[in-house]
Write a protein that holds these residues in place. Structure first.
Motif, PDB file in Angstrom:
ATOM      1  N   ILE A  61      10.090   6.429  -3.851  1.00 27.81           N
ATOM      2  CA  ILE A  61       8.960   5.835  -4.571  1.00 27.81           C
ATOM      3  C   ILE A  61       8.483   4.566  -3.875  1.00 27.81           C
ATOM      4  CG2 ILE A  61       8.256   4.728  -6.736  1.00 27.81           C
ATOM      5  CD1 ILE A  61      10.113   6.657  -8.193  1.00 27.81           C
ATOM      6  N   ALA A  62       9.434   3.777  -3.350  1.00 26.13           N
ATOM      7  CA  ALA A  62       9.067   2.542  -2.657  1.00 26.13           C
ATOM      8  C   ALA A  62       8.174   2.813  -1.457  1.00 26.13           C
ATOM      9  CB  ALA A  62      10.335   1.800  -2.211  1.00 26.13           C
ATOM     10  N   GLY A  63       8.331   3.980  -0.830  1.00 23.14           N
ATOM     11  CA  GLY A  63       7.487   4.321   0.309  1.00 23.14           C
ATOM     12  C   GLY A  63       6.220   5.070  -0.069  1.00 23.14           C
ATOM     13  N   VAL A  64       6.298   5.895  -1.121  1.00 19.82           N
ATOM     14  CA  VAL A  64       5.172   6.774  -1.477  1.00 19.82           C
ATOM     15  C   VAL A  64       4.118   6.054  -2.315  1.00 19.82           C
ATOM     16  CG1 VAL A  64       4.544   8.820  -2.830  1.00 19.82           C
ATOM     17  CG2 VAL A  64       6.495   8.901  -1.282  1.00 19.82           C
ATOM     18  N   ALA A  65       4.547   5.210  -3.244  1.00 25.46           N
ATOM     19  CA  ALA A  65       3.599   4.563  -4.162  1.00 25.46           C
ATOM     20  C   ALA A  65       2.509   3.773  -3.438  1.00 25.46           C
ATOM     21  CB  ALA A  65       4.350   3.668  -5.149  1.00 25.46           C
ATOM     22  N   PRO A  66       2.838   2.931  -2.448  1.00 28.74           N
ATOM     23  CA  PRO A  66       1.749   2.233  -1.738  1.00 28.74           C
ATOM     24  C   PRO A  66       0.803   3.184  -1.026  1.00 28.74           C
ATOM     25  CG  PRO A  66       3.849   1.152  -1.331  1.00 28.74           C
ATOM     26  CD  PRO A  66       4.161   2.440  -2.012  1.00 28.74           C
ATOM     27  N   MET A  67       1.329   4.326  -0.538  1.00 33.53           N
ATOM     28  CA  MET A  67       0.468   5.304   0.129  1.00 33.53           C
ATOM     29  C   MET A  67      -0.544   5.903  -0.838  1.00 33.53           C
ATOM     30  SD  MET A  67       1.407   5.145   3.186  1.00 33.53           S
ATOM     31  CE  MET A  67       2.795   4.601   4.184  1.00 33.53           C
ATOM     32  N   PHE A  68      -0.105   6.188  -2.063  1.00 32.95           N
ATOM     33  CA  PHE A  68      -1.034   6.678  -3.075  1.00 32.95           C
ATOM     34  C   PHE A  68      -2.097   5.628  -3.373  1.00 32.95           C
ATOM     35  CE2 PHE A  68       1.905  10.107  -4.368  1.00 32.95           C
ATOM     36  CZ  PHE A  68       0.991  11.106  -4.617  1.00 32.95           C
ATOM     37  N   GLY A  69      -1.677   4.375  -3.435  1.00 30.76           N
ATOM     38  CA  GLY A  69      -2.635   3.307  -3.689  1.00 30.76           C
ATOM     39  C   GLY A  69      -3.675   3.197  -2.597  1.00 30.76           C
ATOM     40  N   PHE A  70      -3.249   3.246  -1.336  1.00 35.41           N
ATOM     41  CA  PHE A  70      -4.192   3.168  -0.219  1.00 35.41           C
ATOM     42  C   PHE A  70      -5.106   4.390  -0.189  1.00 35.41           C
ATOM     43  CE2 PHE A  70      -0.776   0.515   2.024  1.00 35.41           C
ATOM     44  CZ  PHE A  70      -1.313  -0.654   1.516  1.00 35.41           C
ATOM     45  N   LEU A  71      -4.546   5.561  -0.535  1.00 37.87           N
ATOM     46  CA  LEU A  71      -5.363   6.770  -0.571  1.00 37.87           C
ATOM     47  C   LEU A  71      -6.463   6.636  -1.613  1.00 37.87           C
ATOM     48  CD1 LEU A  71      -5.872   9.688   0.307  1.00 37.87           C
ATOM     49  CD2 LEU A  71      -4.211  10.424  -1.430  1.00 37.87           C
ATOM     50  N   GLY A  72      -6.123   6.090  -2.779  1.00 35.17           N
ATOM     51  CA  GLY A  72      -7.138   5.896  -3.814  1.00 35.17           C
ATOM     52  C   GLY A  72      -8.223   4.941  -3.365  1.00 35.17           C
ATOM     53  N   THR A  73      -7.844   3.893  -2.647  1.00 36.32           N
ATOM     54  CA  THR A  73      -8.842   2.942  -2.153  1.00 36.32           C
ATOM     55  C   THR A  73      -9.756   3.587  -1.124  1.00 36.32           C
ATOM     56  OG1 THR A  73      -7.361   1.082  -2.541  1.00 36.32           O
ATOM     57  CG2 THR A  73      -9.158   0.738  -0.994  1.00 36.32           C
ATOM     58  N   ILE A  74      -9.186   4.378  -0.227  1.00 36.73           N
ATOM     59  CA  ILE A  74      -9.992   5.037   0.802  1.00 36.73           C
ATOM     60  C   ILE A  74     -10.973   6.016   0.171  1.00 36.73           C
ATOM     61  CG2 ILE A  74      -9.888   6.655   2.728  1.00 36.73           C
ATOM     62  CD1 ILE A  74      -7.242   5.340   3.527  1.00 36.73           C
ATOM     63  N   ILE A  75     -10.478   6.811  -0.787  1.00 35.59           N
ATOM     64  CA  ILE A  75     -11.364   7.765  -1.459  1.00 35.59           C
ATOM     65  C   ILE A  75     -12.473   7.011  -2.186  1.00 35.59           C
ATOM     66  CG2 ILE A  75     -11.507   9.471  -3.307  1.00 35.59           C
ATOM     67  CD1 ILE A  75      -8.704  10.368  -2.564  1.00 35.59           C
ATOM     68  N   GLY A  76     -12.121   5.936  -2.855  1.00 32.56           N
ATOM     69  CA  GLY A  76     -13.126   5.148  -3.569  1.00 32.56           C
ATOM     70  C   GLY A  76     -14.158   4.538  -2.639  1.00 32.56           C
ATOM     71  N   MET A  77     -13.733   4.060  -1.480  1.00 33.04           N
ATOM     72  CA  MET A  77     -14.673   3.467  -0.528  1.00 33.04           C
ATOM     73  C   MET A  77     -15.619   4.527   0.037  1.00 33.04           C
ATOM     74  SD  MET A  77     -14.109   0.249  -0.503  1.00 33.04           S
ATOM     75  CE  MET A  77     -14.937  -0.292   0.988  1.00 33.04           C
TER      76      MET A  77
END
Length: 229
Positions: free
Chosen positions: A140-156
């Motif tokens: 989770i420590a590695g995956v959670a930030p990746m999900f966050g960055f993915l959401g930001t990229i999709i939103g942008m």
């Protein structure tokens, strides 16, 4: 009369301007809701982090508890030749240290190397039990930030697509879209940070228990090599 009307009009204009300029109040849940559908995996990861942490913390804390006089009583019983009492004491204790010592007591009479090997095998099994599910926190420590960055990229991508489609380049529209999409990044980083801290804290607790097991094992071998009374 005209002066009073002017004063009242000025007050109304100022009140209207203040109402327009007042920032929109937003609570935490409504803010998180603006993160989009990718917030749901982050909710799940956060809940999993909390559950695994408390489940492992209770289990490890329970495993680390042992009577401070445990090894002293074991020593007295073995030196006096009361092996059955020593084994009864070990079997009635549910800690990893007691289970490891119980295995050593069962092997009394065999070569020291064989006793050490059997106790080492029990120690490995107990370590596996304590470390179970800790890898989930590391994941989770590695995956959670990746999900966050993915959401930001999709939103942008969505934001700039809408700007290109509508031709609306107002700063308020761009800034509003960016801060909303950054919510997923912040949520992912916070979740990952909590999982990382939880993993390291629990690993430290496991190491402390492992040290107690090693100390008890060494003391037990020393007891076996002492002369009986």
């Amino acid at each position: 009369m005209g002066i009073l009307l002017q004063i009242d009009s000025a007050k109304m204009i100022n009140a209207a301007a203040a109402a327009v300029q007042a920032p929109e109040k937003m609570n935490l849940w409504s803010l998180l809701d603006k993160g989009g559908w990718l917030m749901y995996p982050l909710y799940f990861l956060f809940a999993a982090t909390i559950f695994v942490f408390f489940e492992r913390f209770i289990a490890i804390n329970k495993a680390s508890k042992i009577d401070g006089n445990f090894m002293s009583i074991i020593r007295d019983n073995i030196i006096t030749g009361n092996i059955s009492a020593a084994r009864s004491l070990a079997r009635n204790n549910s800690s990893p240290v007691a289970r490891m010592i119980d295995k050593g007591i069962q092997r009394i009479g065999k070569p020291i190397d064989a006793i050490e090997k059997s106790m080492e095998n029990v120690g490995k099994l107990e370590m596996y039990k304590m470390e179970r599910n800790l890898s989930i926190l590391s994941l989770i420590a590695g995956v959670a930030p990746m999900f966050g960055f993915l959401g930001t990229i999709i939103g942008m991508v969505q934001l700039f697509y809408n700007i290109n489609s509508t031709g609306n380049f107002e700063l308020s529209v761009i800034a509003g879209g960016i801060y909303v999409k950054m919510i997923t990044s912040a949520s992912g980083l916070i979740t990952g940070l909590i999982a990382y801290v939880a993993h390291n804290f629990l690993t430290t607790q496991v190491d402390k228990t492992a040290n107690r097991m090693e100390a008890a094992s060494a003391e037990f071998i020393d007891i076996l090599q002492e002369p009986t009374r």
